[in-house]
Enzyme design. Structure first.
Site, PDB file in Angstrom:
ATOM      1  N   SER A 182       3.843  -5.192  19.656  1.00  0.00           N
ATOM      2  CA  SER A 182       3.938  -3.950  18.960  1.00  0.00           C
ATOM      3  C   SER A 182       3.756  -2.840  20.336  1.00  0.00           C
ATOM      4  O   SER A 182       4.280  -1.779  19.802  1.00  0.00           O
ATOM      5  CB  SER A 182       2.914  -3.710  18.094  1.00  0.00           C
ATOM      6  OG  SER A 182       1.591  -3.972  18.559  1.00  0.00           O
ATOM      7  N   HIS A 210       7.851  -6.162  13.906  1.00  0.00           N
ATOM      8  CA  HIS A 210       8.836  -5.214  14.611  1.00  0.00           C
ATOM      9  C   HIS A 210      10.259  -5.846  14.805  1.00  0.00           C
ATOM     10  O   HIS A 210      10.828  -5.341  15.610  1.00  0.00           O
ATOM     11  CB  HIS A 210       8.034  -4.711  15.952  1.00  0.00           C
ATOM     12  CG  HIS A 210       7.111  -3.717  15.644  1.00  0.00           C
ATOM     13  ND1 HIS A 210       7.048  -2.649  15.576  1.00  0.00           N
ATOM     14  CD2 HIS A 210       5.782  -4.221  15.675  1.00  0.00           C
ATOM     15  CE1 HIS A 210       5.836  -2.293  15.451  1.00  0.00           C
ATOM     16  NE2 HIS A 210       4.967  -3.347  15.599  1.00  0.00           N
ATOM     17  N   LYS A 240       8.115  -1.006   8.126  1.00  0.00           N
ATOM     18  CA  LYS A 240       8.508  -0.597   9.317  1.00  0.00           C
ATOM     19  C   LYS A 240      10.056  -0.556   9.436  1.00  0.00           C
ATOM     20  O   LYS A 240      10.621   0.827   8.635  1.00  0.00           O
ATOM     21  CB  LYS A 240       8.137  -1.365  10.527  1.00  0.00           C
ATOM     22  CG  LYS A 240       6.451  -0.954  10.730  1.00  0.00           C
ATOM     23  CD  LYS A 240       5.905  -2.123  11.830  1.00  0.00           C
ATOM     24  CE  LYS A 240       4.383  -1.339  11.723  1.00  0.00           C
ATOM     25  NZ  LYS A 240       3.630  -2.337  12.182  1.00  0.00           N
TER      26      LYS A 240
END
Ligand SMILES: *Cc1c(COP(=O)(O)O)cnc(C)c1O
Length: 384
Positions: A182, A210, A240
């Site tokens: 990250s 991610h 995200k």
């Protein structure tokens, strides 16, 4: 002063002295990329909204429809009455995307990791975890009360050494890593880690917070190139690239059924609002239909690293490591003056001495602005 307040004030003063005091700033996100802060309009390189889906009309519409149909909240934990019908649809879609038998959705990525790990590992167990893995993987590991040992970042040989030494003394073992790291944006060697785990009868768990939506055609970091690495425990977030909120685990049917029964953060926490689940389903639809769009954040990050001669980006995340916390804060201020939001990341989020600007690229960042940012970073951030 009350001893409680004195305690808090002392802690805050200590943070101030080390330049580590942080604060919340009102941020108005007007679309997927521009934000307004303190009356100033800034192009954000700090949102994890990689596909700009938080503001997408299809997600907003799906969320509104879900509110009208099912209400603003879910009213109870999923095992009681909070399991509105949208959950089954989302879980089926996630299992499909990750090519696993089943999936389960948690309240957030943090709650997922805090809940999953203690179901699998108890006081007699072993956890071998990458030193740069996300904070909530460490939280979950500590909650397991098993033995937790870190291996050097992406160092499979070191992880092998640790398993060779310690595996036999424990009933079960878990190897834990981020798929996409990250704060560094690099990828874990998942293929080698899976082989390693299998060699030692350990279970591999990846956190693809991610990766989903932006890597491997949107399927995540276990789908890079033509290879699919069949990782038995694939966790991630819906908060995200997916643009909504929530966390998930994709795994075999028995593992998911066990989570449903035993993961404390699922059993003892209220179900997600129907709107978040509906928005996540709409996002998965979009990503499946438009793989070229899903590839844009990494493409733009690669263009940026090429402009600066930095190591080629492997994900939408590009770190500009500055060193001291104060200097990272100063660099961030400089960029704000130029109209860019690039939040400084300081210890304890990153190791001491590696404070940085963490830049995140999204599908809709204009190329000319990326060029202007690269020029400023080259001429005014990296030189000083
Ligand atoms: C953001 C993040 C999480 C937490 O997910 P949330 O849904 O925001 O709670 C977990 N792991 C990693 C690697 C993350 O970056």
């Amino acid at each position: 002063m009350h001893s409680l307040d004195a305690f808090a004030q002392e802690k805050l003063d200590a943070l101030d002295r080390r330049g580590l005091r942080r604060g919340l700033v009102d941020t108005f996100r007007e679309d997927g990329i521009w934000v307004e802060r303190g009356g100033k309009r800034l192009l954000s390189f700090s949102c994890n909204d990689y596909l700009n889906l938080t503001q997408h009309p299809a997600l907003k519409e799906a969320a509104k429809t879900a509110i009208d149909r099912y209400g603003a909240g879910s009213g109870a934990s999923r095992l009681i009455t909070g399991n509105h019908p949208l959950y089954a649809e989302l879980e089926e879609r996630l299992a499909q995307v990750k090519q696993t038998e089943a999936a389960i959705v948690f309240g957030s990525g943090y709650l997922a990791n805090s809940g999953i790990i203690p179901v699998l590992i108890g006081p007699e167990g072993l956890i071998v975890i990458d030193e740069l893995a996300h904070a909530c993987l460490f939280s979950g590991s500590q909650l397991s009360r098993g033995k937790v040992i870190t291996f050097r970042h992406n160092d499979v040989a070191h992880a092998r050494e640790l398993l060779t030494t310690h595996r036999a003394a424990h009933d079960h073992a878990l190897v834990v890593t981020d798929g996409v790291f990250s704060m560094d944006g690099d990828l874990a060697p998942l293929d080698d880690l899976l082989t390693l785990a299998n060699d030692h009868d350990a279970w591999l768990m990846t956190d693809d917070a991610h990766g989903i939506g932006v890597i491997g055609g949107g399927r995540g970091s276990s789908f890079i190139g033509n290879a699919h690495v069949p990782i038995p425990l694939q966790m991630g977030t819906l908060s995200k690239a997916i643009g909504a909120y929530g966390g998930y685990l994709c795994a075999s049917a028995p593992v998911i059924e066990l989570m449903r029964n035993r993961a404390r953060t699922l059993v003892y926490s209220t179900g997600l609002p129907p709107s978040a689940v509906a928005a996540a389903i709409a996002a998965l639809d979009l990503i499946e239909r438009e793989p070229d769009y899903a590839a844009l954040p990494v493409k733009k990050a690669k263009a940026f690293t090429a402009m600066l001669g930095l190591p080629e980006a492997q994900s939408p995340i590009v770190p500009i490591v500055i060193g001291e916390a104060d200097d990272a804060v100063a660099a961030s201020r400089l960029l704000i003056e130029e109209g860019f939001l690039a939040a400084p990341i300081r210890p304890p989020t990153v190791p001491a001495g590696t404070a940085r600007l963490r830049l995140t690229f999204t599908a809709q960042h204009p190329m000319d602005e990326i060029e202007r940012l690269a020029a400023i970073v080259r001429e005014r951030v990296l030189v000083s």
